[in-house]
Motif scaffolding. Structure first.
Motif, PDB file in Angstrom:
ATOM      1  N   PHE A 114       0.845  -1.207   0.000  1.00  0.00           N
ATOM      2  CA  PHE A 114       0.000   0.000   0.000  1.00  0.00           C
ATOM      3  C   PHE A 114       0.879   1.255   0.000  1.00  0.00           C
ATOM      4  O   PHE A 114       0.588   2.225  -0.693  1.00  0.00           O
ATOM      5  N   PHE A 115       1.936   1.209   0.805  1.00  0.00           N
ATOM      6  CA  PHE A 115       2.840   2.358   0.882  1.00  0.00           C
ATOM      7  C   PHE A 115       3.418   2.664  -0.503  1.00  0.00           C
ATOM      8  O   PHE A 115       3.447   3.810  -0.958  1.00  0.00           O
ATOM      9  N   PHE A 116       3.859   1.618  -1.188  1.00  0.00           N
ATOM     10  CA  PHE A 116       4.413   1.821  -2.536  1.00  0.00           C
ATOM     11  C   PHE A 116       3.344   2.425  -3.455  1.00  0.00           C
ATOM     12  O   PHE A 116       3.571   3.415  -4.139  1.00  0.00           O
ATOM     13  N   LEU A 117       2.176   1.778  -3.460  1.00  0.00           N
ATOM     14  CA  LEU A 117       1.144   2.157  -4.435  1.00  0.00           C
ATOM     15  C   LEU A 117       0.608   3.568  -4.175  1.00  0.00           C
ATOM     16  O   LEU A 117       0.457   4.361  -5.115  1.00  0.00           O
ATOM     17  N   PHE A 118       0.317   3.872  -2.912  1.00  0.00           N
ATOM     18  CA  PHE A 118      -0.238   5.198  -2.611  1.00  0.00           C
ATOM     19  C   PHE A 118       0.714   6.291  -3.082  1.00  0.00           C
ATOM     20  O   PHE A 118       0.294   7.290  -3.671  1.00  0.00           O
ATOM     21  N   ASN A 119       2.008   6.087  -2.816  1.00  0.00           N
ATOM     22  CA  ASN A 119       2.962   7.155  -3.117  1.00  0.00           C
ATOM     23  C   ASN A 119       3.458   7.126  -4.559  1.00  0.00           C
ATOM     24  O   ASN A 119       3.966   8.123  -5.070  1.00  0.00           O
ATOM     25  N   MET A 120       3.281   5.987  -5.241  1.00  0.00           N
ATOM     26  CA  MET A 120       3.574   5.938  -6.685  1.00  0.00           C
ATOM     27  C   MET A 120       2.488   6.641  -7.488  1.00  0.00           C
ATOM     28  O   MET A 120       2.735   7.235  -8.528  1.00  0.00           O
ATOM     29  N   LEU A 121       1.241   6.490  -7.009  1.00  0.00           N
ATOM     30  CA  LEU A 121       0.103   6.885  -7.843  1.00  0.00           C
ATOM     31  C   LEU A 121      -0.600   8.151  -7.367  1.00  0.00           C
ATOM     32  O   LEU A 121      -1.442   8.690  -8.074  1.00  0.00           O
ATOM     33  N   ALA A 122      -0.273   8.620  -6.165  1.00  0.00           N
ATOM     34  CA  ALA A 122      -0.884   9.853  -5.669  1.00  0.00           C
ATOM     35  C   ALA A 122       0.214  10.764  -5.132  1.00  0.00           C
ATOM     36  O   ALA A 122       1.284  10.301  -4.752  1.00  0.00           O
ATOM     37  N   GLY A 123      -0.095  12.063  -5.096  1.00  0.00           N
ATOM     38  CA  GLY A 123       0.902  13.054  -4.717  1.00  0.00           C
ATOM     39  C   GLY A 123       1.137  13.988  -5.890  1.00  0.00           C
ATOM     40  O   GLY A 123       0.355  14.011  -6.850  1.00  0.00           O
ATOM     41  N   GLU A 124       2.233  14.737  -5.835  1.00  0.00           N
ATOM     42  CA  GLU A 124       2.507  15.677  -6.921  1.00  0.00           C
ATOM     43  C   GLU A 124       3.045  14.928  -8.130  1.00  0.00           C
ATOM     44  O   GLU A 124       3.962  14.111  -8.017  1.00  0.00           O
ATOM     45  N   CYS A 125       2.464  15.178  -9.284  1.00  0.00           N
ATOM     46  CA  CYS A 125       2.830  14.442 -10.507  1.00  0.00           C
ATOM     47  C   CYS A 125       3.689  15.327 -11.419  1.00  0.00           C
ATOM     48  O   CYS A 125       3.684  16.549 -11.279  1.00  0.00           O
ATOM     49  N   PRO A 126       4.410  14.702 -12.363  1.00  0.00           N
ATOM     50  CA  PRO A 126       5.289  15.496 -13.242  1.00  0.00           C
ATOM     51  C   PRO A 126       4.535  16.565 -14.027  1.00  0.00           C
ATOM     52  O   PRO A 126       5.122  17.585 -14.410  1.00  0.00           O
ATOM     53  N   ASP A 127       3.222  16.360 -14.264  1.00  0.00           N
ATOM     54  CA  ASP A 127       2.459  17.385 -14.990  1.00  0.00           C
ATOM     55  C   ASP A 127       2.049  18.538 -14.070  1.00  0.00           C
ATOM     56  O   ASP A 127       1.292  19.423 -14.463  1.00  0.00           O
ATOM     57  N   GLY A 128       2.545  18.515 -12.809  1.00  0.00           N
ATOM     58  CA  GLY A 128       2.261  19.613 -11.887  1.00  0.00           C
ATOM     59  C   GLY A 128       0.963  19.410 -11.105  1.00  0.00           C
ATOM     60  O   GLY A 128       0.683  20.130 -10.157  1.00  0.00           O
ATOM     61  N   LYS A 129       0.165  18.412 -11.520  1.00  0.00           N
ATOM     62  CA  LYS A 129      -1.109  18.173 -10.838  1.00  0.00           C
ATOM     63  C   LYS A 129      -0.871  17.384  -9.556  1.00  0.00           C
ATOM     64  O   LYS A 129       0.040  16.574  -9.474  1.00  0.00           O
ATOM     65  N   LYS A 130      -1.743  17.630  -8.576  1.00  0.00           N
ATOM     66  CA  LYS A 130      -1.684  16.815  -7.357  1.00  0.00           C
ATOM     67  C   LYS A 130      -2.836  15.816  -7.426  1.00  0.00           C
ATOM     68  O   LYS A 130      -3.992  16.185  -7.652  1.00  0.00           O
ATOM     69  N   ARG A 131      -2.495  14.540  -7.280  1.00  0.00           N
ATOM     70  CA  ARG A 131      -3.545  13.515  -7.313  1.00  0.00           C
ATOM     71  C   ARG A 131      -3.656  12.854  -5.948  1.00  0.00           C
ATOM     72  O   ARG A 131      -2.697  12.828  -5.176  1.00  0.00           O
ATOM     73  N   ARG A 132      -4.856  12.323  -5.675  1.00  0.00           N
ATOM     74  CA  ARG A 132      -5.086  11.737  -4.356  1.00  0.00           C
ATOM     75  C   ARG A 132      -5.633  10.322  -4.458  1.00  0.00           C
ATOM     76  O   ARG A 132      -6.097   9.878  -5.519  1.00  0.00           O
ATOM     77  N   VAL A 133      -5.598   9.632  -3.333  1.00  0.00           N
ATOM     78  CA  VAL A 133      -6.198   8.296  -3.241  1.00  0.00           C
ATOM     79  C   VAL A 133      -7.633   8.493  -2.773  1.00  0.00           C
ATOM     80  O   VAL A 133      -7.865   9.183  -1.774  1.00  0.00           O
ATOM     81  N   LEU A 134      -8.573   7.892  -3.489  1.00  0.00           N
ATOM     82  CA  LEU A 134      -9.987   8.002  -3.110  1.00  0.00           C
ATOM     83  C   LEU A 134     -10.450   6.709  -2.430  1.00  0.00           C
ATOM     84  O   LEU A 134     -10.320   5.618  -2.996  1.00  0.00           O
ATOM     85  N   PHE A 135     -10.971   6.830  -1.206  1.00  0.00           N
ATOM     86  CA  PHE A 135     -11.693   5.715  -0.582  1.00  0.00           C
ATOM     87  C   PHE A 135     -13.169   5.923  -0.922  1.00  0.00           C
ATOM     88  O   PHE A 135     -13.798   6.850  -0.408  1.00  0.00           O
ATOM     89  N   PRO A 136     -13.711   5.063  -1.772  1.00  0.00           N
ATOM     90  CA  PRO A 136     -15.078   5.324  -2.247  1.00  0.00           C
ATOM     91  C   PRO A 136     -16.126   5.103  -1.162  1.00  0.00           C
ATOM     92  O   PRO A 136     -17.250   5.552  -1.303  1.00  0.00           O
ATOM     93  N   LEU A 137     -15.721   4.389  -0.110  1.00  0.00           N
ATOM     94  CA  LEU A 137     -16.651   4.183   1.000  1.00  0.00           C
ATOM     95  C   LEU A 137     -15.853   4.207   2.293  1.00  0.00           C
ATOM     96  O   LEU A 137     -15.026   3.328   2.548  1.00  0.00           O
ATOM     97  N   CYS A 138     -16.065   5.249   3.066  1.00  0.00           N
ATOM     98  CA  CYS A 138     -15.333   5.439   4.310  1.00  0.00           C
ATOM     99  C   CYS A 138     -16.332   5.191   5.434  1.00  0.00           C
ATOM    100  O   CYS A 138     -17.465   5.631   5.298  1.00  0.00           O
ATOM    101  N   PRO A 139     -16.076   4.482   6.523  1.00  0.00           N
ATOM    102  CA  PRO A 139     -14.800   4.164   7.139  1.00  0.00           C
ATOM    103  C   PRO A 139     -14.002   3.079   6.407  1.00  0.00           C
ATOM    104  O   PRO A 139     -14.574   2.155   5.841  1.00  0.00           O
TER     105      PRO A 139
END
Ligand SMILES: Cc1ncc(COP(=O)(O)O)c(C=O)c1O
Length: 424
Positions: A114-139
């Protein structure tokens, strides 16, 4: 005084996860009163399962080469090639998929993945956009919460609440309110969900996957308790494969948390990237768990262990626990609702009208030797204003129903007293 970076400060902050894992230790500390441990997530010690690990270890010890190889060699960062082939065959047989070893990577526990995936796929991207991880159903699972290296990495949708009986309810995904936009890099859910025991249906998973895939965003489904193993699932835990999915399993909940072995199934491209990250962070994955379980996957025994021993064990525990719980809450006059428990080894309870936050109940019960987990910690990501306007999120507790040592009836009676005192 150690001078920390922002990264250091973030990881060194004592989180709700740290407190929960610390409670696990305190629960067995001789100096601490311990009536019942219904907090953290150790799997139950199931004699029929422990015997299998013992036998396997003896077989390895008696094998002139395996034992030395298990301890004395680094595997490739993707995992042991023989084990990867065995796993691909296993999933193809059990789930009707068409994987090869290139679709699988082994990590040091799924928590690492999870640590690898969250930080590989979310955060600041080379295109300057910030992307996030979505939990579609919280808790959602408490272990995701502190894994983002960048601040505000998570966003989440609160569920719809459907009351399904006098003391029963279930959460449903709010599809209408779900916007998987360009600001999302990964959609993530656990199934069965820890903490609630919810199992999203196959159709709901497929719907989410299609919504995500339409935007080029992967859907991560964490099956730490799921099918076909460890099989702590009392509903249809199956899933229809798509190249957009990232699926994770773990050897932990079938009884091997200490070998730290996580299994990730995904597209070849995603697996190659994960193996590359694994090399940087860990060099290689521990081979002990892989060596221990390989023959059990090769001949399908792991599924029989899940179906014939693990699931019946937890089902019985769950049913007995719910009877006890209904008795204790009834005696104390508590107003309670139980989330339909379709898997995992927790029950999720909602106490309408609770006047103090669930954390206050947690602390009061802990002082009397009863360990539970307060619900607030599982609400990572939702809009804070929306959350503040929804008292429900402060009215829930998660209880591990599978403790085999504590005095559960007394523990539940104490808990019921503490809740009744704060309700109505
Ligand atoms: C939903 C869920 N996913 C993953 C994990 C972590 O598993 P692992 O031991 O493989 O890191 C847990 C552990 O409690 C869990 O509850």
């Amino acid at each position: 005084m150690i001078r920390l970076t922002k990264f250091g400060e973030k990881l060194c902050r004592e989180s709700a996860l740290y407190e929960m894992m610390d409670d696990l230790g305190a629960g067995s500390d001789a100096g601490h009163p311990r009536v019942a441990m219904m907090g953290g997530g150790n799997p139950a010690a199931i004699p029929g399962i422990e015997a299998v690990w013992r036998t396997r270890m003896q077989e390895i010890m008696n094998d002139g080469e395996r034992f030395e190889r298990m301890l004395g060699a680094y595997d490739s960062p993707q995992g042991n090639r023989e084990f990867l082939e065995i796993l691909a065959d296993y999933f193809n047989r059990e789930c009707g998929w068409n994987l090869t070893y290139r679709n699988i990577v082994i990590t040091n526990g799924s928590q690492n993945a999870f640590f690898f995936l969250f930080n590989m796929l979310a955060g600041e991207c080379p295109d300057g956009k910030k992307r996030r991880v979505l939990f579609p159903l919280c808790p959602e699972y408490i272990g995701y919460a502190d894994q983002g290296l960048e601040p505000d990495l998570f966003t989440a949708r609160l569920p719809l609440v459907r009351e399904t009986g006098p003391h029963a309810f279930r959460y449903e995904p709010d599809f209408a309110g779900m916007n998987i936009g360009d600001d999302i890099g990964l959609v993530c859910l656990s199934r069965p969900t820890n903490p609630t025991g919810l199992v999203l249906s196959r159709a709901e998973v497929t719907r989410l996957d299609r919504m995500a895939a339409a935007r080029g965003i992967p859907l991560l489904v964490d099956a730490a308790y799921g099918a076909p193993f460890p099989g702590i699932v009392f509903a249809d835990g199956g899933i229809d494969w798509s190249e957009n999915l990232i699926l994770t399993w773990s050897l932990s909940k079938i009884g091997l948390p200490a070998v730290r072995t996580g299994i990730v199934v995904a597209s070849e491209e995603m697996i190659h990237k994960l193996a590359t990250v694994n090399a940087v962070i860990s060099l290689a994955t521990s081979g002990i768990g892989q060596t221990l379980v390989a023959p059990l996957f090769a001949d399908g025994r792991i599924t029989r262990m899940a179906d014939e021993t693990v699931r019946p064990f937890y089902r019985k525990k769950r049913d007995e626990f719910i009877l006890e719980l209904a008795r204790a809450f009834g005696d104390a006059g508590v107003d309670w609702r139980l989330h339909e428990c379709e898997g995992g080894f927790f029950v999720w309870l909602w106490f309408p009208g609770l006047r103090e936050p669930a954390t206050a109940v947690y602390r009061a019960a802990k002082a009397r030797g009863v360990f539970v987990t307060a619900g607030e910690a599982f609400f990572t990501g939702p809009d804070q204003a929306e959350l503040a306007g929804w008292p429900h999120h402060r009215q829930c507790l998660r209880l591990n129903y599978a403790d085999t040592e504590g005095d559960i009836p007394r523990g539940l009676a104490i808990l019921a007293e503490e809740i009744a005192r704060r309700q109505g």
